[in-house]
Design an enzyme around this catalytic site. Structure first.
Site, short mmCIF file in Angstrom:
data_model
loop_
_atom_site.label_atom_id
_atom_site.label_comp_id
_atom_site.label_asym_id
_atom_site.label_seq_id
_atom_site.Cartn_x
_atom_site.Cartn_y
_atom_site.Cartn_z
CD GLU A 1 -61.36 -47.13 -58.81
OE1 GLU A 1 -61.43 -47.98 -59.86
OE2 GLU A 1 -60.52 -48.52 -58.26
CG PHE B 1 -47.61 -50.64 -58.45
CD1 PHE B 1 -47.84 -51.38 -59.44
CD2 PHE B 1 -48.51 -51.67 -57.26
CE1 PHE B 1 -48.62 -51.90 -60.15
CE2 PHE B 1 -49.99 -52.39 -57.26
CZ PHE B 1 -49.85 -52.69 -59.17
CD GLN B 2 -52.43 -50.11 -58.36
OE1 GLN B 2 -52.69 -49.95 -56.83
NE2 GLN B 2 -53.11 -50.87 -59.01
CE LYS C 1 -50.83 -50.75 -47.68
NZ LYS C 1 -50.16 -51.95 -48.17
CG MET D 1 -78.07 -33.32 -78.02
SD MET D 1 -79.28 -32.89 -78.24
CE MET D 1 -79.84 -32.36 -76.24
C1 LIG Z 1 -68.56 -38.23 -71.22
C2 LIG Z 1 -68.85 -37.65 -72.46
N1 LIG Z 1 -68.54 -38.36 -73.79
C3 LIG Z 1 -69.47 -37.20 -74.78
C4 LIG Z 1 -70.51 -36.67 -73.79
C5 LIG Z 1 -70.90 -35.90 -75.83
N2 LIG Z 1 -72.07 -36.04 -75.98
C6 LIG Z 1 -73.16 -35.25 -75.53
S1 LIG Z 1 -74.82 -36.10 -76.30
C7 LIG Z 1 -74.02 -37.47 -76.38
C8 LIG Z 1 -74.55 -38.23 -77.16
C9 LIG Z 1 -75.59 -39.19 -76.15
O1 LIG Z 1 -75.96 -39.85 -76.33
P1 LIG Z 1 -77.35 -41.02 -75.38
O2 LIG Z 1 -77.15 -41.09 -74.18
O3 LIG Z 1 -78.29 -42.22 -76.54
O4 LIG Z 1 -78.73 -39.70 -75.90
P2 LIG Z 1 -79.44 -39.21 -76.96
O5 LIG Z 1 -78.54 -38.55 -76.85
O6 LIG Z 1 -79.55 -40.03 -77.56
O7 LIG Z 1 -80.78 -39.18 -76.06
C10 LIG Z 1 -72.30 -36.83 -76.66
C11 LIG Z 1 -71.33 -38.32 -77.15
C12 LIG Z 1 -70.14 -35.88 -73.02
N3 LIG Z 1 -71.90 -35.53 -73.19
N4 LIG Z 1 -69.76 -36.76 -71.87
#
Ligand SMILES: Cc1ncc(C[n+]2csc(CCOP(=O)(O)OP(=O)(O)O)c2C)c(N)n1
Ligand SMILES: [Mg+2]
Length: 614
Positions: free
Chosen positions: A73, A135-136, A185, A504
């Site tokens: 979802e 439930f749910q 519902k 990042m």
């Molecule tokens: C749902 C979520 N969890 C954690 C983060 C923190 N976060 C920001 S960028 C990143 C790394 C992203 O890695 P990737 O998708 O491989 O992109 P890259 O930076 O390697 O291009 C994280 C963990 C986030 N932005 N969103």
């Protein structure tokens, strides 16, 4: 608000179930696709969509309201958001109670934070069971109350019709946002008369909106703006997502073009002006172009339009636009004025009317400024501090992948992204000639956004090429949606920029945590993206690791007619530059090895203390 509805409604007076009423209003509101996942508490409404489609089936034509079912979802919410971002229409997501509904909390918050109109219909346990831990059951109105623009729990079936209609009104008016309608519902199963008209009373909201919509720039206000712009030698427009959401890109282009005012945009504002124009400085902020950030430092009059001085732009509000003798701010939301940065002139209202009105006023005054020196300065900044990266090495640089794709798509493609370095490289190196081509989770920064948003966008703009630029970690978050593309034959082009980790996060760990890669390294992970795509039915799933192969493979990838996945093994040490450290001014921007800097700031000068804020 009910654009397609004739009065009286042709079905007015008929006895219908709550579910049928719901679906009829979706149709009246122009909904032509529903993204969602079924379950016990929403079954009557799913059945009503099935019957609606059967009733309105035309030979050889697509269903009028197809149900698109993702793996999770959360993705239904992001598909609806992607649809909305790419079209400007309200995206609709329909899910069951409890876990179905809670799975949409992240996209709902994401839409609020980025001002994206969406309506989420949630099934709820029957009214008599609400509050019993049935439930749910989940307390959706409480949970979503803090995340959505507005939430309705429909307890009186006679109000269902007006509630659903009002939900669309709230989603799309003023500062847009997501509205959640929680429908028990028994309310879906109730039978009663369909009125064909009517909305809920919302006196406060409507009165505030009316005041905002009717607010035009008064002559004395226009004269004050004229004085500020007339006194400026180096004016700069800083345009945000509000320009896109307010359908004001044409008005902005006309305004900036009429007087020769350069424009920089936020991450959310990308596409508001054509990024290939000489007076467009592209993105400003933490990972903005060096030339945009230097222009912000140099401008003497900053004109903020549909932007909100957020911390990725004004990390240090006191040091933001330090040479500006005045700041003007246009916005639809009065709460944004003077929220972060005190301004000298402001207007709360619809952007397109405000910009058109002001342009006509200034033209009527014979205002013909000469910004030749400023234009020369801008051209020089763009040339001297141009975006650049290591072009000579052995490894594939991520920037090169985007440049290669951009060469083929020429600023016309829809680009969705995950979150991380790849998102920033995409923002920096793609051209965007029009609004609604750039779909990214700006404020929340939600990993996993890219693939479902791209799928939703493909329904919004059939025929347009849709590319998801994703990271190896971001794409894992909603990896189940790889199959959704082949199930529905949605021709999205998925690029995984694989740096074997949370790039990042690793970049910040290099800068602020002495390269201790706590929880961010993925080189020992075993996923084979190509085999995974093949298992999901992809006929184009290719990995490229050699620089020499890149142009040919990218060409074949973009030309492929169906869903396609391209994994590019990139330099795992590539960093995103420029970078303004959190809490810092633009004069402390670091530009890396390949972009010149006009200050001596070095990466190790980034203040570790300032990271406490994040
Ligand atoms: C749902 C979520 N969890 C954690 C983060 C923190 N976060 C920001 S960028 C990143 C790394 C992203 O890695 P990737 O998708 O491989 O992109 P890259 O930076 O390697 O291009 C994280 C963990 C986030 N932005 N969103
Ligand atoms: Mg990565």
């Amino acid at each position: 608000m009910n654009a397609v509805l004739k009065t009286p409604h042709p079905l007015a007076g008929q006895t219908m179930t709550g579910a049928d009423i719901l679906v009829q209003i979706l149709a009246d509101e122009g909904v032509d696709v529903v993204f969602g996942y079924s379950g016990g508490a929403i079954l009557p409404s799913y059945d009503a969509i099935f019957r609606f489609n059967a009733r309105h089936a035309k030979p050889g034509m697509a269903e009028p309201m197809p149900l698109i079912v993702p793996a999770n979802e959360q993705s239904a919410g992001f598909m609806a958001a992607g649809y909305s971002r790419a079209s400007g229409k309200v995206g609709v997501c329909m899910v069951t109670s409890g876990p179905g509904a809670t799975n949409t909390v992240t996209p709902v918050r994401d839409c609020t934070a980025d001002s994206i109109p969406m309506v989420v219909i949630c099934g709820q346990v029957p009214t008599a069971a609400v509050g019993t831990d049935a439930f749910q059951e989940a307390p959706i109105s409480s949970i979503m109350g803090a995340a959505a623009k507005h939430v309705f729990l429909v307890t009186d079936p006679t109000k269902l019709e007006a509630t659903v209609r009002t939900a669309f009104e709230i989603a799309r008016t003023g500062r847009p946002g997501p509205v959640v309608v929680d429908i028990p519902k028994d309310v879906q199963n109730w039978s009663g008369p369909f009125k064909g008209e009517g909305r809920l009373p919302l006196p406060g909201y409507r009165a505030r909106l009316k005041a905002v919509y009717e607010n035009t720039i008064k002559p004395e206000q226009a004269a004050a703006f004229h004085e500020l712009l007339g006194a400026a030698k180096r004016p700069l427009i800083y345009a945000g997502g509000g320009v896109i959401h307010g359908e004001a890109a044409q008005s902005l282009r006309a305004f900036a073009g009429a007087f020769g005012i350069p424009v920089t945009t936020t991450l959310m504002g990308i596409g508001a002006v054509d990024t290939t124009e000489p007076l467009c400085l592209q993105m400003l902020g933490m990972h903005g172009t060096a030339f945009a950030n230097y222009a912000v430092d140099d401008c003497d009059f900053l004109i903020a339009i549909g932007a909100r001085f957020d911390d990725r732009v004004a990390g240090n509000p006191a040091k933001f636009a330090p040479s500006a003798r005045a700041i003007a701010h246009f916005d639809i939301d009065p709460s944004e004025i003077n929220k972060v940065k005190r301004v000298h002139w402001h207007h709360v209202g619809e952007l397109n009317r405000a910009l058109d009105g002001l342009r006509e006023y200034l033209a009527g005054q014979g205002f013909k400024p000469d910004y030749a020196d400023w234009h020369a300065h801008i051209a020089d900044l763009k040339k001297t501090y141009a975006m650049n990266y290591e072009r000579g090495g052995e490894l594939i640089q991520p920037h090169a992948v985007i440049e290669e794709i951009n060469r083929l798509t020429q600023g016309e493609a829809i680009v969705a992204t995950g979150v991380g370095q790849h998102q920033m490289w995409a923002a920096q190196y793609f051209d965007f000639k029009s609004p609604r081509l750039w779909l990214t989770s700006g404020s929340m920064g939600t990993m996993g956004f890219g693939l479902p948003a791209a799928l939703g966008a493909a329904y919004a703009q059939p025929g347009k090429i849709v590319i998801d630029i994703d990271g190896d970690a971001s794409i894992r978050m909603n990896f189940g949606e790889l199959e959704t593309a082949t199930t529905y034959n949605i021709p999205v082009k998925i690029v995984v920029l694989n740096n074997y980790g949370d790039g990042m996060v690793k970049q910040w760990q290099r800068l602020f945590f002495e390269s201790r890669y706590a929880g961010s390294e993925k080189s020992l992970h075993t996923k084979d993206f190509i085999k995974a795509a093949e298992a999901d039915g992809y006929k184009f799933a290719v990995r490229v690791g050699h620089k020499a192969d890149l142009p040919r493979v990218v060409r074949e990838f973009i030309a492929f007619p169906g869903p396609a996945l391209l994994e590019v093994v990139i330099d795992p040490m590539a960093s995103v530059y420029p970078m303004v450290g959190p809490g810092q001014g633009y004069d402390q921007m670091i530009t890396g090895e390949w972009i010149p800097s006009r200050t001596a700031a070095k990466p190790d000068k980034v203040d570790a203390q300032s990271t406490q804020m994040f």
